[in-house]
Design an enzyme around this catalytic site. Structure first.
Site, PDB file in Angstrom:
ATOM      1  N   HIS A 110      44.865  36.485  42.529  1.00  0.00           N
ATOM      2  CA  HIS A 110      44.710  35.778  41.257  1.00  0.00           C
ATOM      3  C   HIS A 110      44.091  34.399  41.493  1.00  0.00           C
ATOM      4  CE1 HIS A 110      46.865  38.459  38.448  1.00  0.00           C
ATOM      5  NE2 HIS A 110      47.530  38.829  39.543  1.00  0.00           N
TER       6      HIS A 110
ATOM      7  N   CYS B  35      42.699  41.474  40.174  1.00  0.00           N
ATOM      8  CA  CYS B  35      43.915  42.272  40.359  1.00  0.00           C
ATOM      9  C   CYS B  35      43.772  43.639  39.682  1.00  0.00           C
ATOM     10  CB  CYS B  35      45.134  41.485  39.859  1.00  0.00           C
ATOM     11  SG  CYS B  35      46.711  42.145  40.465  1.00  0.00           S
ATOM     12  N   TYR B  36      44.497  43.885  38.599  1.00  0.00           N
ATOM     13  CA  TYR B  36      44.313  45.168  37.895  1.00  0.00           C
ATOM     14  C   TYR B  36      42.863  45.332  37.473  1.00  0.00           C
ATOM     15  CZ  TYR B  36      44.960  48.923  34.495  1.00  0.00           C
ATOM     16  OH  TYR B  36      44.859  50.105  33.798  1.00  0.00           O
TER      17      TYR B  36
ATOM     18  N   GLU C  51      43.063  32.408  39.278  1.00  0.00           N
ATOM     19  CA  GLU C  51      43.343  31.530  38.150  1.00  0.00           C
ATOM     20  C   GLU C  51      44.603  30.697  38.313  1.00  0.00           C
ATOM     21  OE1 GLU C  51      45.032  35.608  36.799  1.00  0.00           O
ATOM     22  OE2 GLU C  51      43.611  34.786  38.257  1.00  0.00           O
TER      23      GLU C  51
ATOM     24  N   LYS D  93      46.659  21.942  24.977  1.00  0.00           N
ATOM     25  CA  LYS D  93      47.147  20.607  24.648  1.00  0.00           C
ATOM     26  C   LYS D  93      46.294  19.511  25.266  1.00  0.00           C
ATOM     27  CE  LYS D  93      50.656  19.438  22.915  1.00  0.00           C
ATOM     28  NZ  LYS D  93      51.018  18.957  21.561  1.00  0.00           N
TER      29      LYS D  93
ATOM     30  N   ASP E 254      49.057  17.022  17.906  1.00  0.00           N
ATOM     31  CA  ASP E 254      48.294  18.133  17.349  1.00  0.00           C
ATOM     32  C   ASP E 254      47.939  17.907  15.884  1.00  0.00           C
ATOM     33  OD1 ASP E 254      48.908  19.134  19.845  1.00  0.00           O
ATOM     34  OD2 ASP E 254      50.560  20.370  19.103  1.00  0.00           O
TER      35      ASP E 254
ATOM     36  N   GLY F 139      47.055  42.888  34.983  1.00  0.00           N
ATOM     37  CA  GLY F 139      47.905  43.571  34.027  1.00  0.00           C
ATOM     38  C   GLY F 139      49.025  44.319  34.721  1.00  0.00           C
TER      39      GLY F 139
END
Length: 556
Positions: A213, A121-122, A215, A412, A270, A94
């Site tokens: 991070h 992180c945060y 991710e 997606k 979609d 964040g």
């Protein structure tokens, strides 16, 4: 028996109370207002502190077949945690500083549930500060690539399994503050040049925290760390598209009952997947409505109607509302206003046809997770709204129809996987995304019929070129944007003063991040020559090489 870190194992008594709650009322409210997945799956809770890449944590976990939800910190309290009953928790990054007394915190109960917790992180700094450690600012900052070196040995079956094979790990850092004192029970397991506590853990309590991070793709082995965390937490990877299909069908039947549903069909992946899924659930209670708003690509209306009617025996209404939409958009240049006008008119059209089919009560849409993330500021949370989507931010408060959005939790690529699970033809699943507002957001500035016709012709040439060169399946999305500027040119022996256009083609996995496609100069030159030579009204062609972020895929 699986072990946590170096010291403790996952025993049934430790998780007994939390796991028992998994039998509570099914269908807890999911992130961004969704209520789909049943309590049949173990669930991981991601508490969002406002990082722009929080959604990537969810993507990495989905790739591991682990079900997870993102909820903003200010909507997670003790009662929520009791009801949600997470098997594990991740605290996101964040923009705030823990040194600010008004900065966000996690409920203290997060650290009292007896479940594994990973701080990123945060999220690391929040964990350390709330458990009695210290975080300070004003030290060496790290932004971008960094290297983490181990500071102590670890057992083979731990969160660090598979890491540090070469003695250090490449990671992606983005921090100014850093941990300077650890709470009781924590030890340092890795350090970097700007973060002496880059990896810390209290294995006895199953608490892990990293300053980097994991991710993002820039941390090559970040997926390994997340996989270790979920494995040690006891996740079995049982969240698959087959399971999602069964649960979605059951949920649609429960929601709709014997009511009638109309589905906004665009012909894209979609809405097509949503329509087939809903039809599997409720059969002839579904009617699809294809709205021609005058903002479609060349020949798209006929192609979509023919394609859908040839493959599926689902009632389909072809609604030509082009005059209505183009009239309402006349003179409008603000992109957000365009989206909201289009969203409102879509609802008006759907309401009209809902009455015609015998009083449909429900409107089905192909809304995806990225649509909601970009439209809604983390469900009221701390991250920044990027743009509204016509089927999210543009809905009137009182539209008279209840929403059915069975894809709202999916990215997606997951929708494509669900489409394959449902047996959709490959050319359905492989179509490039096309936005609901259509060419309105590829024509910055005020829209006119003449400009739309110029744009259609240029776009058709660009896609034809991509297909001719065998590149269509290598590209996530490609289109032309007609720029709101005219430029001087020389055509033949005369002066021209016509529009400039921008080609846009990107590669992506889930639409949350993207990079431009590296066309050869020969391809770009050939394409530019065809557009200028064949499209009256364009005398200059550019190629957009902006990645996402900082840009978005679409221009508006």
């Amino acid at each position: 028996m699986r072990r946590f870190g170096r010291e403790s194992d996952l025993s049934a008594p430790r998780f007994g109370a939390t796991r028992a709650q998994a039998g509570l009322a099914p269908g807890a409210r999911l992130a961004y207002g969704t209520a789909m997945t049943q309590r049949a799956h173990d669930r991981l809770l991601i508490i969002d502190f406002g990082s722009q890449v929080t959604q990537l944590i969810a993507r990495r976990l989905r790739e591991l077949n682990v079900y997870c939800d993102i909820h903003p910190f200010n909507r997670v309290d003790d009662a929520f945690l009791d009801d949600y009953a997470p098997r594990a928790i991740i605290l996101s990054g964040g923009p705030a500083s823990v040194t600010d007394p008004a900065s966000p915190r996690a409920p203290q109960k997060v650290f009292e549930l007896g479940v594994p917790v990973l701080g990123i992180c945060y999220g690391q700094q929040v964990m350390i500060e709330q458990l009695g450690g210290a975080v300070e600012g004003g030290h060496h900052r790290e932004f971008g690539r960094a290297w983490v070196e181990p500071t102590r040995d670890h057992e083979e079956d731990s969160i660090f399994t598979g890491l540090f094979a070469t003695g250090r790990e490449e990671v992606w850092m983005s921090h100014g503050d850093r941990v300077t004192a650890l709470p009781p029970g924590f030890e340092v397991y890795g350090k970097s040049q700007g973060a002496p506590c880059a990896i810390v853990a209290d294995p006895a309590r199953h608490f892990y925290a990293v300053q980097f991070h994991p991710e993002v793709h820039h941390t090559p082995n970040g997926r390994v760390l997340l996989a270790n965390f979920t494995r040690l937490a006891g996740f079995t990877g049982d969240w698959t598209m087959g399971a999602y299909r069964d649960e979605a069908v059951a949920k649609i039947r429960e929601q709709v009952g014997d009511g009638k549903v109309i589905c906004g069909l665009s012909g894209g992946v979609d809405s097509s997947v949503a329509a087939v899924l809903i039809h599997e659930a409720i059969g002839d209670q579904l009617t699809c409505v294809f709205v021609d708003h005058g903002l479609l690509r060349q020949n798209e209306s006929d192609e979509v109607v023919t394609m859908f009617r040839d493959h599926y025996n689902i009632p389909l209404i072809h609604a030509d509302e082009s005059e209505r939409f183009l009239g309402a958009l006349e003179g409008v240049s603000d992109p957000e206003e365009k989206r909201k006008i289009i969203g409102g008119l879509f609802i008006d059209v759907f309401q009209k046809h809902a009455a015609e089919v015998g009083g449909a009560e429900f409107l089905a849409q192909g809304t995806l997770y990225p649509d909601v993330i970009e439209s809604v500021s983390a469900a009221g949370g701390p991250s920044v709204t990027i743009k509204s989507h016509h089927n999210v931010g543009g809905l009137p408060e009182k539209m008279g129809l209840k929403l059915v959005e069975p894809l709202r939790e999916l990215f997606k690529d997951e929708v494509r996987a669900l489409g394959r699970e449902l047996g959709l033809p490959a050319h359905f699943i492989g179509r490039h995304p096309f936005p609901g507002p259509g060419l309105a957001i590829r024509c910055p500035g005020a829209i006119t019929r003449d400009k739309l016709e110029i744009l259609r012709k240029a776009d058709a040439i660009f896609i034809d070129q991509i297909r001719r060169h065998g590149l269509y399946d290598d590209i996530w999305q490609a289109f032309v944007a007609l720029l709101p500027v005219r430029t001087v040119g020389v055509m033949g022996d005369g002066r021209s003063y016509d529009y400039a256009c921008a080609l846009r083609a990107v590669t992506s996995v889930d639409g949350m991040t993207a990079d431009y496609y590296p066309f050869t100069h020969e391809f770009l030159g050939e394409t530019a020559g065809r557009i200028v030579g064949e499209v009256e009204g364009i005398n200059r062609v550019t190629y957009d090489i902006t990645s996402k972020p900082p840009g978005t895929i679409e221009w508006e």
